[in-house]
Design an enzyme around this catalytic site. Structure first.
Site, mmCIF file in Angstrom:
data_model
loop_
_atom_site.group_PDB
_atom_site.id
_atom_site.type_symbol
_atom_site.label_atom_id
_atom_site.label_comp_id
_atom_site.label_asym_id
_atom_site.label_seq_id
_atom_site.Cartn_x
_atom_site.Cartn_y
_atom_site.Cartn_z
ATOM 1 C CB SER A 99 -0.923 -0.010 1.224
ATOM 2 O OG SER A 99 -1.709 -1.181 1.241
ATOM 3 C CG ASN A 100 3.404 2.586 3.256
ATOM 4 O OD1 ASN A 100 3.407 3.752 3.602
ATOM 5 N ND2 ASN A 100 2.917 1.606 4.016
ATOM 6 C CE LYS A 223 1.347 -5.095 6.240
ATOM 7 N NZ LYS A 223 1.715 -4.082 5.240
#
Length: 364
Positions: A99-100, A223
């Site tokens: 996502s980053n 995760k």
């Protein structure tokens, strides 16, 4: 089985023996004496396609994507330098296209460029043993498998896969389970389940689903960005997850944010895949080292600082994280449009918000 609304796993639903042979490529970077040669890999010769590096418990960094300011083309040089900076800080692995990493802003070609650049930079800097996990989420099973294949070709060792969610109103009760099994069976590299409700219209995989999927031999971890530490504890216990001091089955049960690193470790988790480590990787690594050394008072003090820094990262997202990198380390750039560039006041705000954490980072 519904993936929503987490509930306790029924007693004796899963036996730990199911995981004893599936996930053994793991060793600790904090207490190497707990592991024997059976967990070593040929990772030093890591330029060769097909050599898989071991996942080891610890801190994994989902790297931000760097772009040239004028063209918004991928900034290859900064991508490489940042990967080496993280490796030198002692992280256990790197994740691209999370996502980053603005995966939704990248073409397949750009995804592969960032992954291959990261792999090459690590190898050339003497960090060939560090694994690269590649975000491979897509809405169709077919494209997800293609992304896994491309990730492997670009130098990725593992893939991190979100569940599809765009058409979830049309899913049957088995759609998500079938999706992960189909992807895991076809993928040339092992996969980790990525549970992040905020990125998939609120879909929240429960512990029963994750534990059942973990029995697939090519699903080697998860995760949990949902932040549900009870879920993490149930998954870790049922899978005999690897920890920094014990190999267990080798299954990697990872927290998804550094603000609950201690909670993850206490609950039997394997470590963290957390975006704030882009800014302060040494502080995040130090937190695990303190826990493993039994220095709990100092670990709690450090966790509070890390959590305050992570709150800034959560509030600012990619924009705040890149602004902080620019202010404190002189690189970072901006997110791709249509994400806005921060104003001078906003940049100052993010610089100040990370000040305490960066001050600590620079002492380590």
């Amino acid at each position: 089985m519904s993936p929503h609304h987490d509930a306790p796993s029924p007693a004796r639903s899963f036996t730990t023996s199911s995981f004893s042979l599936h996930h053994q490529a793991v060793r600790s970077i904090y207490s190497m004496d707990h592991y024997n040669d059976a967990f070593e890999t040929s990772s030093v010769e890591s330029g060769d396609v097909g050599i898989r590096r071991a996942l080891v418990p610890g801190i994994y960094v989902p790297t931000v994507a760097f772009f040239e300011s004028s063209s918004e083309n991928v900034d290859v040089e900064t991508t490489a330098k940042h990967a080496v900076r993280l490796a030198e800080a002692g992280v256990a692995g790197i994740t691209t296209q999370g996502s980053n990493g603005e995966a939704v802003h990248l073409s397949h070609k750009e995804r592969n460029l960032i992954t291959s650049t990261t792999r090459k930079a690590l190898d050339e800097a003497g960090f060939g043993y560090i694994p690269v996990i590649v975000g491979c989420g897509a809405q169709s099973t077919k494209e997800t498998i293609e992304l896994c294949e491309e990730a492997a070709s670009a130098g990725g060792d593992y893939s991190l896969v979100l569940p599809p969610a765009y058409y979830q109103g049309l899913f049957s009760k088995d759609t998500v389970m079938s999706f992960f099994r189909d992807v895991a069976t076809a993928s040339p590299i092992p996969i980790l389940i990525y549970n992040y409700p905020g990125a998939v219209s609120g879909m929240d995989l429960n512990s029963d689903v994750i534990i059942e999927l973990a029995q697939h031999p090519n699903i080697v971890g998860c995760k949990l960005t949902c932040g549900n530490t009870g879920k993490l504890n149930r998954v870790a216990a049922a899978t005999r997850a690897a920890t920094p001091s014990e190999p267990g089955s080798g299954f990697m049960c990872m927290g998804g944010s550094v603000d609950f690193t201690l909670q993850t470790l206490i609950g039997g988790g394997s470590g963290i895949i957390g975006g704030m480590a882009n800014i302060a990787p040494k502080a995040c690594v130090k937190l695990i080292e303190l826990f493993e050394a039994g220095e709990y008072k100092e670990a709690r003090r450090l966790q509070a600082i890390v959590a305050r820094g992570d709150w800034a990262a959560i509030q600012g997202g990619i924009i705040g994280t890149k602004a902080a990198l620019m202010a404190h380390f002189g690189y970072g750039g901006f997110a791709r449009k249509p994400l806005p560039r921060p104003t001078k006041d906003e940049s100052r705000r993010w610089r100040d918000a990370f000040e305490e954490l960066v001050r600590l980072e620079k002492t380590l």
